[in-house]
Design a protein around this motif. Structure first.
Motif, short mmCIF file in Angstrom:
data_model
loop_
_atom_site.label_atom_id
_atom_site.label_comp_id
_atom_site.label_asym_id
_atom_site.label_seq_id
_atom_site.Cartn_x
_atom_site.Cartn_y
_atom_site.Cartn_z
N LEU A 150 16.18 -12.38 29.83
CA LEU A 150 16.81 -13.65 29.43
C LEU A 150 15.77 -14.76 29.35
O LEU A 150 15.77 -15.56 28.42
CB LEU A 150 17.90 -14.04 30.44
CG LEU A 150 19.17 -13.20 30.45
CD1 LEU A 150 20.15 -13.72 31.50
CD2 LEU A 150 19.84 -13.23 29.07
N ALA A 151 14.87 -14.80 30.33
CA ALA A 151 13.86 -15.86 30.34
C ALA A 151 12.93 -15.72 29.13
O ALA A 151 12.53 -16.72 28.53
CB ALA A 151 13.05 -15.82 31.64
N THR A 152 12.59 -14.48 28.77
CA THR A 152 11.72 -14.27 27.62
C THR A 152 12.42 -14.66 26.31
O THR A 152 11.84 -15.32 25.45
CB THR A 152 11.31 -12.78 27.54
OG1 THR A 152 10.77 -12.38 28.79
CG2 THR A 152 10.29 -12.56 26.44
N ALA A 153 13.68 -14.26 26.19
CA ALA A 153 14.38 -14.45 24.93
C ALA A 153 14.85 -15.89 24.74
O ALA A 153 14.89 -16.40 23.63
CB ALA A 153 15.58 -13.50 24.85
N LEU A 154 15.22 -16.55 25.83
CA LEU A 154 15.82 -17.88 25.72
C LEU A 154 14.90 -19.00 26.21
O LEU A 154 15.19 -20.17 26.01
CB LEU A 154 17.14 -17.93 26.50
CG LEU A 154 18.15 -16.81 26.19
CD1 LEU A 154 19.36 -16.92 27.10
CD2 LEU A 154 18.58 -16.85 24.73
N GLY A 155 13.78 -18.63 26.87
CA GLY A 155 12.94 -19.64 27.52
C GLY A 155 12.31 -20.63 26.54
O GLY A 155 12.31 -21.84 26.80
N GLY A 156 11.78 -20.13 25.43
CA GLY A 156 11.11 -21.01 24.49
C GLY A 156 12.06 -22.05 23.91
O GLY A 156 11.76 -23.25 23.90
N GLY A 157 13.22 -21.61 23.46
CA GLY A 157 14.19 -22.54 22.88
C GLY A 157 14.75 -23.50 23.91
O GLY A 157 15.03 -24.67 23.60
N THR A 158 14.90 -23.01 25.16
CA THR A 158 15.39 -23.88 26.23
C THR A 158 14.41 -25.00 26.50
O THR A 158 14.78 -26.18 26.60
CB THR A 158 15.62 -23.06 27.51
OG1 THR A 158 16.51 -21.99 27.22
CG2 THR A 158 16.22 -23.93 28.61
N LEU A 159 13.12 -24.64 26.60
CA LEU A 159 12.08 -25.64 26.83
C LEU A 159 12.09 -26.68 25.71
O LEU A 159 12.03 -27.89 25.96
CB LEU A 159 10.73 -24.94 26.92
CG LEU A 159 9.55 -25.75 27.41
CD1 LEU A 159 9.79 -26.27 28.82
CD2 LEU A 159 8.28 -24.91 27.39
N ARG A 160 12.18 -26.20 24.48
CA ARG A 160 12.23 -27.12 23.33
C ARG A 160 13.41 -28.09 23.44
O ARG A 160 13.24 -29.30 23.32
CB ARG A 160 12.36 -26.29 22.04
CG ARG A 160 12.57 -27.13 20.78
CD ARG A 160 13.18 -26.27 19.67
NE ARG A 160 14.49 -25.79 20.09
CZ ARG A 160 15.03 -24.63 19.73
NH1 ARG A 160 14.36 -23.81 18.96
NH2 ARG A 160 16.23 -24.28 20.16
N ASP A 161 14.60 -27.54 23.71
CA ASP A 161 15.79 -28.40 23.74
C ASP A 161 15.74 -29.38 24.90
O ASP A 161 16.16 -30.53 24.76
CB ASP A 161 17.07 -27.54 23.83
CG ASP A 161 17.37 -26.85 22.52
OD1 ASP A 161 16.66 -27.11 21.52
OD2 ASP A 161 18.31 -26.04 22.47
N VAL A 162 15.20 -28.92 26.04
CA VAL A 162 15.13 -29.81 27.21
C VAL A 162 14.13 -30.94 26.95
O VAL A 162 14.40 -32.10 27.26
CB VAL A 162 14.76 -28.99 28.47
CG1 VAL A 162 14.27 -29.91 29.57
CG2 VAL A 162 15.97 -28.19 28.94
N ILE A 163 12.98 -30.61 26.37
CA ILE A 163 11.99 -31.65 26.11
C ILE A 163 12.48 -32.64 25.06
O ILE A 163 12.26 -33.85 25.15
CB ILE A 163 10.64 -31.02 25.70
CG1 ILE A 163 10.00 -30.36 26.93
CG2 ILE A 163 9.69 -32.05 25.10
CD1 ILE A 163 8.64 -29.74 26.69
N LEU A 164 13.21 -32.12 24.06
CA LEU A 164 13.74 -33.01 23.03
C LEU A 164 15.00 -33.74 23.50
O LEU A 164 15.49 -34.65 22.82
CB LEU A 164 14.06 -32.22 21.76
CG LEU A 164 12.86 -31.67 21.00
CD1 LEU A 164 13.31 -30.92 19.76
CD2 LEU A 164 11.92 -32.81 20.61
N GLY A 165 15.54 -33.34 24.67
CA GLY A 165 16.80 -33.93 25.11
C GLY A 165 17.95 -33.55 24.20
O GLY A 165 18.93 -34.29 24.06
N ALA A 166 17.85 -32.37 23.55
CA ALA A 166 18.88 -31.92 22.61
C ALA A 166 19.95 -31.14 23.36
O ALA A 166 19.99 -29.92 23.32
CB ALA A 166 18.25 -31.07 21.51
#
Lengths: 212, 212, 212
Positions: free
Chosen positions: C42-58
């Motif tokens: 889960l961390a591998t598959a969803l980690g990149g997009g999660t980091l992106r959304d969290v940093i963008l506040g999306a």
């Protein structure tokens, strides 16, 4: 944090203290200095809930809103630093307390997500994240492969408790009842696993001999 | 970033460059390729502030709002990559510059949190996080136990500077004066620790002989 | 996720599945148990997009908004766990699929940031982050120096695709056309690097002999 149950708040603080102790001991074994130990303790005790709140966009993050968490974690870490000279924390007591913290954090994390109107399956993931992420961060800061990803039914116990809470919430049981039942599910599973050394099947390693 | 002090902005960019250089050198020692080096440099230089902004919910994150940070970090990393062939960055100069960056990041992080109306004790934590998280990320990406959790009075110097700023802010000193004093506290502590090899007590390791 | 292109959504889910498989295999080699494998997947598959959304506040983060991502990742991980007993995933097929996932995640991440009105250079960084952060998290959870920071033109291929999309968007090409072209740029670069073992210059290591 839960709003409705003051006893949960006290238990939550206890869970924070337990996780801070476990972080301090792990950091201490790596010969970190006083402040390094406190940093690892804070990350262990507050990391899981922080990750949950940040991913859910639930600002302010719980320890920013209520700084008592911060002081409890730092205090527990300092006490550990001093007492580690005189007594041995590594025994059965710490593992039992840690199981208690895992059960608490899982249920509190799941409940918070449900309370925010998050989908049930995501709420369960948030509960597991709250329960286990602190320990993962602790091990990564200590330069080790996260133990809980290998240990006896650790994250699994957390997942079972989180799913129980989600199901009981869908059945509209009173909050205090579903919280207690789910907490017991995680706690009993984890203690049973510790006592009888239960473990899930390990990944079939066809290639382990060729790995360096 | 601070709004009120343009000189702080320039110093902040300088801190970003210094941390990017230190990230590049660490990545280079692990034989990463050009782009791996840049990734580690960006994470080192921008990681602490990003973590602070994400936890505070202060969107947009500073380098999303002002991309000059991004270019300075990437540029410093590329220059390091080229120059590392010809000169030795690892000496006293880099450690002194790093102490300067630590002092800057700590004070800027604390000040930003206070400015957002965050509680003083949380603001101090945010300052320390801004100062030290980049270095922790750098070491984790390089597969090492974070050095700064073990090194001579590193996070401790950061904490003292952050607490100084918090106290001076409560005393309603002019911002520029409290910023300079706090920065000097961190800087002097860290440089003194480097010079006289001062260190905090290490965790009492009763069990170190049985650890592998 | 992209809104305008249903085919992108299906490809995105395919990318999630591929990355979950790669995370499962990496965790399995470390002898993690069933649930540890799922956590790493889960961390591998969803980690990149999660980091992106969290940093963008999306908010909500993409897999909180659409739980199908969660189920696809968990399902792919479980299937891998079962099938790993019988077949060998580690060959050319997985690397090709991974290149496909990298191209998809990069383009989707960049496109999402551009769509949110983020500055072009930051959008490119977000694309790279979406593409490579999952793999970095995977390696860190497995206790290894992130491979992709050292591997043949991995993050570099991602950056080239992201920059291509940014430039084509500034030229106002139709979204579907710029998406496909950028995806091909990343995919071809990565596959070419794999096939001919291309690599970027490595950091000039003057000091490698004195490193432990």
């Amino acid at each position: 944090m839960s709003g409705s149950l003051p006893v949960i708040y006290l238990l939550d603080l206890f869970g924070v203290a337990v996780f801070a102790v476990s972080g301090s001991l792990s950091a201490g074994q790596k010969r970190m200095d006083l402040f390094g130990v406190v940093v690892v303790a804070l990350a262990t005790a507050l990391g899981g809930g922080t990750l949950r709140d940040v991913i859910l966009g639930a600002h302010p993050v719980f320890w920013v809103a209520d700084t008592l968490y911060l002081f409890v974690a730092a205090g527990a870490s300092l006490v550990t630093f001093v007492l580690a000279r005189f007594c041995d924390f590594q025994g059965r007591l710490l593992k039992t307390a840690d199981a208690f913290g895992l059960a608490l954090f899982t249920v509190i994390g799941t409940q918070k997500a449900l309370h925010l109107g998050i989908a049930p399956e995501v709420s369960a993931i948030m509960g597991v994240m709250t329960g286990v992420a602190g320990g993962i961060i602790r091990d990564m800061l200590s330069g080790e492969i996260p133990l809980i990803l290998r240990a006896e039914i650790y994250a699994t116990a957390s997942l079972c408790g989180a799913l129980t809470l989600v199901v009981l919430s869908l059945l509209h049981l009173p909050v205090w009842m579903s919280v207690i039942i789910s907490m017991l599910v995680t706690l009993c599973l984890r203690l049973a696993a510790l006592h009888w050394r239960l473990a899930l099947p390990v990944f079939p390693a066809r290639r382990e001999r060729v790995e360096p």
